[in-house]
Scaffold this active site. Sequence first.
Site, PDB file in Angstrom:
ATOM      1  N   CYS A 104       0.829  -1.206   0.000  1.00  0.00           N
ATOM      2  CA  CYS A 104       0.000   0.000   0.000  1.00  0.00           C
ATOM      3  C   CYS A 104       0.870   1.267   0.000  1.00  0.00           C
ATOM      4  O   CYS A 104       1.486   1.564  -1.002  1.00  0.00           O
ATOM      5  CB  CYS A 104      -0.986  -0.070   1.165  1.00  0.00           C
ATOM      6  SG  CYS A 104      -2.444   0.922   0.880  1.00  0.00           S
TER       7      CYS A 104
ATOM      8  N   GLU B 124      -0.831  -8.512   5.589  1.00  0.00           N
ATOM      9  CA  GLU B 124      -0.404  -8.626   6.997  1.00  0.00           C
ATOM     10  C   GLU B 124      -1.573  -8.548   7.979  1.00  0.00           C
ATOM     11  O   GLU B 124      -1.394  -8.854   9.156  1.00  0.00           O
ATOM     12  CB  GLU B 124       0.651  -7.548   7.323  1.00  0.00           C
ATOM     13  CG  GLU B 124       0.141  -6.118   7.481  1.00  0.00           C
ATOM     14  CD  GLU B 124      -0.161  -5.407   6.172  1.00  0.00           C
ATOM     15  OE1 GLU B 124      -0.066  -6.035   5.095  1.00  0.00           O
ATOM     16  OE2 GLU B 124      -0.527  -4.209   6.231  1.00  0.00           O
TER      17      GLU B 124
ATOM     18  N   HIS C 212      -3.219  -5.346   1.819  1.00  0.00           N
ATOM     19  CA  HIS C 212      -2.575  -5.584   3.126  1.00  0.00           C
ATOM     20  C   HIS C 212      -2.652  -7.047   3.563  1.00  0.00           C
ATOM     21  O   HIS C 212      -3.469  -7.381   4.429  1.00  0.00           O
ATOM     22  CB  HIS C 212      -3.293  -4.757   4.198  1.00  0.00           C
ATOM     23  CG  HIS C 212      -3.092  -3.288   4.093  1.00  0.00           C
ATOM     24  ND1 HIS C 212      -2.054  -2.634   4.723  1.00  0.00           N
ATOM     25  CD2 HIS C 212      -3.790  -2.342   3.435  1.00  0.00           C
ATOM     26  CE1 HIS C 212      -2.115  -1.346   4.459  1.00  0.00           C
ATOM     27  NE2 HIS C 212      -3.164  -1.134   3.680  1.00  0.00           N
TER      28      HIS C 212
HETATM   29  N1  GLN Z   1      -3.629   6.374   1.013  1.00  0.00           N
HETATM   30  C1  GLN Z   1      -2.353   6.066   1.608  1.00  0.00           C
HETATM   31  C2  GLN Z   1      -1.215   6.832   0.949  1.00  0.00           C
HETATM   32  O1  GLN Z   1      -1.419   7.567   0.064  1.00  0.00           O
HETATM   33  C3  GLN Z   1      -2.060   4.589   1.573  1.00  0.00           C
HETATM   34  C4  GLN Z   1      -3.043   3.829   2.436  1.00  0.00           C
HETATM   35  C5  GLN Z   1      -2.502   2.583   3.044  1.00  0.00           C
HETATM   36  O2  GLN Z   1      -1.280   2.376   3.134  1.00  0.00           O
HETATM   37  N2  GLN Z   1      -3.396   1.761   3.537  1.00  0.00           N
HETATM   38  O3  GLN Z   1      -0.084   6.681   1.311  1.00  0.00           O
END
Ligand code: GLN
Length: 202
Positions: free
Chosen positions: A87, A184, A182
Amino acid sequence: MAGSSTAQRPLVGVLALQGDFREHLAVLNGLGAEAIPVKRPEELERINGLVIPGGESSVMDKLSRMFGLAEPLKAAISSGMPVYGTCAGLIMLADTVLDAIDGQQTLGGFDLVVRRNAFGSQLDSFETDLDVPVLGDPPVHAVFIRAPIVEAVGEKATALAALADGRVVAVEQGNLVGTSFHPEITGETRFHEYFLAKVRSA
Ligand code: GLN
């Protein structure tokens, strides 16, 4: 560290500036690695692989530059250290980010164009089952939280999984692995195992 002990119990780091680094530490320790939080350049020198967690990429970017970690991180990535980004971590690894905040930088190294918060405010979070051929059966139950998508996979990178509409959400490039979602937080350990296999053979 001796090669044989690295193969048995690799020492890996989780970037611990911000975000859900504790969950990654737990998964990696559960898989038999020795996982340590990384906040300082000295810690980066000890490890054989790194996970960059989810969180907020613009904050992670600022903190990594403030704490003098950004340049050593870039050097580690270009030296071929295995790195897995989830992410916000995937955003940090991407060469190009769309919808970044003003002045936001990435570490880069992954030949990708990634769009932040790609699912809009109406669909902040969702879950789906993903077919990931390199991991085999069963499908990966993927949780997306204000997630990015990979808008373009460059020549050096490969898509590992896509949503039903074709948008790419998991990628690989040599020692780099990235997921928009995610693993994890769902008990899914196969991406971490995939990363640890790279650490063991690096
Ligand atoms: N929206 C977040 C970002 O721009 C990422 C979200 C996340 O890691 N769950 O970094």
